[in-house]
Scaffold this active site. Structure first.
Site, PDB file in Angstrom:
ATOM      1  N   TYR A  13     -15.003   1.474  -7.242  1.00 29.27           N
ATOM      2  CA  TYR A  13     -16.261   2.191  -7.016  1.00 29.27           C
ATOM      3  C   TYR A  13     -17.220   2.004  -8.195  1.00 29.27           C
ATOM      4  O   TYR A  13     -18.389   2.358  -8.087  1.00 29.27           O
ATOM      5  CB  TYR A  13     -15.968   3.668  -6.742  1.00 29.27           C
ATOM      6  N   LYS A  24      -2.229  -1.654  -3.805  1.00 33.30           N
ATOM      7  CA  LYS A  24      -3.062  -0.465  -3.771  1.00 33.30           C
ATOM      8  C   LYS A  24      -2.201   0.780  -3.812  1.00 33.30           C
ATOM      9  O   LYS A  24      -1.232   0.836  -3.055  1.00 33.30           O
ATOM     10  CB  LYS A  24      -3.867  -0.502  -2.473  1.00 33.30           C
ATOM     11  N   SER A  34      -9.876   5.957  -4.844  1.00 31.74           N
ATOM     12  CA  SER A  34     -10.731   7.130  -5.067  1.00 31.74           C
ATOM     13  C   SER A  34     -10.171   8.082  -6.114  1.00 31.74           C
ATOM     14  O   SER A  34     -10.920   8.620  -6.928  1.00 31.74           O
ATOM     15  CB  SER A  34     -10.943   7.850  -3.733  1.00 31.74           C
ATOM     16  N   ARG A  81       1.269   9.855   5.673  1.00 27.59           N
ATOM     17  CA  ARG A  81       1.391   8.496   6.213  1.00 27.59           C
ATOM     18  C   ARG A  81       2.698   7.837   5.779  1.00 27.59           C
ATOM     19  O   ARG A  81       2.790   6.618   5.680  1.00 27.59           O
ATOM     20  CB  ARG A  81       0.233   7.639   5.712  1.00 27.59           C
ATOM     21  N   GLU A 137       6.659  -6.902   1.025  1.00 30.42           N
ATOM     22  CA  GLU A 137       5.524  -6.750   1.934  1.00 30.42           C
ATOM     23  C   GLU A 137       4.485  -7.855   1.708  1.00 30.42           C
ATOM     24  O   GLU A 137       3.926  -8.402   2.655  1.00 30.42           O
ATOM     25  CB  GLU A 137       4.871  -5.368   1.750  1.00 30.42           C
ATOM     26  N   LYS A 174       0.855  -1.186   0.000  1.00 30.02           N
ATOM     27  CA  LYS A 174       0.000   0.000   0.000  1.00 30.02           C
ATOM     28  C   LYS A 174       0.892   1.236   0.000  1.00 30.02           C
ATOM     29  O   LYS A 174       1.701   1.434   0.913  1.00 30.02           O
ATOM     30  CB  LYS A 174      -0.907  -0.015   1.232  1.00 30.02           C
TER      31      LYS A 174
END
Ligand code: PBG
Length: 345
Positions: free
Chosen positions: A313, A248, A274, A217, A233, A196
């Protein structure tokens, strides 16, 4: 000399192209992320994600029903609480919005679909980070694991079938697995958001969940330039017991996705986030791009790169298109049975 090898032979008509298509999308491999907000009486539009809303429990149920009718694989729930605090208490409270929505939908739909939940603290913390903070303001990995364990148990008890661990804390998969197994939740699956990245593409999501984050982050999500680390990971999460691993965002990280798909012995998912959604919708709203073709092309590309399943989405919309076309085309709106030109070269 005219060519004797002519790849165009296999492209000469829509039926021929359909016959040799290497990648097809099926509705069952699409998962819809959904936002359920506390205290709403009406769904609330998310301005940076036109067409997406913060749901009430009732409109969420209607959307899940629509998803089941369209044949999608499941839904991934995110909660938008009214009150936040330093440790994200709402995440572990059985009456917190995410756990309440999960219980409500799980009871209503049972095994008619797969109810999944985001397991991360960022929607519930007043500082907006994915974990709890140490005295120096840094995100405390191991203290966060304890919160994740409690959150996992609460979500499993609410009826979530797959927990989406999206916080990027070290050791989170093993820690949550142990907690689930110790409390009788051996059948609750773990989807690890393994690779991510700290991307600008989460911008609209932060509006969607009323994020209170200031700063970034980067101490837990990955540097966008690191490809090898994405695979590392994923392999770590598989070793820790992840049932599914994820990359992602999706569209800008297809190389990482292909690496993980080549190495993984568990299903590999991708999250079309998004910002990927917002860019297409914005360009289409301006008349600059063929929206429907680009949606299908983007999903086709993510599957081509190696995703078994895609969080998007557009899940319901894409599934409904596929259904309308009898699931029988390559999936490209301009190459389906209806749009076929069939013209010879
Ligand atoms: C963390 C989480 C995020 C997204 C999914 N889970 C946001 C973040 O890491 O900042 C982003 C999804 C999207 O942009 O569509 N709970």
């Amino acid at each position: 000399m005219p060519p004797t090898i002519r790849p165009r032979r296999l492209r000469q008509s829509a039926p021929m192209r359909r016959l040799v298509a290497e990648t097809r999308i099926h509705p069952a491999q699409l998962v819809l992320p959904m936002f359920v907000a506390e205290g709403l009486t009406e769904p609330r539009a998310i301005s940076s994600m036109p067409g997406q809303v913060q749901h009430t429990l009732d409109t969420a149920a209607r959307e899940v029903e629509r998803g089941i009718a369209a044949g999608i694989g499941g839904v991934m729930l995110f909660g938008v609480p009214q009150h936040k605090d330093a440790v994200g208490s709402g995440a572990t409270d059985p009456d917190g919005i995410l756990n309440r929505a999960t219980a409500f939908l799980a009871e209503r739909f049972g095994d008619a679909t797969v109810i999944q939940t985001d397991l991360c603290l960022d929607e519930f913390t007043d500082h907006g980070h994915c974990g709890v903070l140490a005295d120096d303001g840094s995100v405390d990995n191991d203290a966060t694991l304890e919160r994740y364990a409690d959150m996992a148990i609460a979500q499993a008890e609410a009826g979530s079938r797959i927990l989406g661990l999206s916080g990027m804390m070290d050791g989170q998969v093993e820690h949550v697995r142990t907690a689930l197994d110790a409390t009788g939740h051996q059948q609750t699956a773990i989807l690890a958001y393994s690779a991510k990245y700290a991307t600008a593409l989460y911008g609209p999501f932060r509006e969607a969940v009323d994020s209170s984050l200031t700063g970034d982050r980067k101490t837990y999500q990955q540097d966008p330039g690191n490809r090898r680390e994405g695979l590392r990971e994923a392999l770590l999460d598989i070793a820790e017991g992840a049932d599914i691993v994820m990359v992602k965002p999706a569209g800008l990280y297809l190389d990482v996705l292909a690496d993980v798909a080549a190495a993984s012995d568990v299903p590999v998912w991708a999250y079309q986030v998004s910002g990927e959604y917002a860019m297409v919708e914005a360009a289409a709203a301006n008349g600059w791009i063929d929206r429907d073709r680009l949606i299908t092309e983007s999903l086709t590309s993510i599957v081509r790169a190696g995703a078994d399943t895609v969080l998007t989405y557009w899940a319901i919309e894409q599934a409904e298109w596929l259904q309308a076309r009898g699931l029988s085309t390559q999936g490209m709106p301009d190459q389906g049975l209806h749009g076929a030109s069939g013209a010879r070269p």
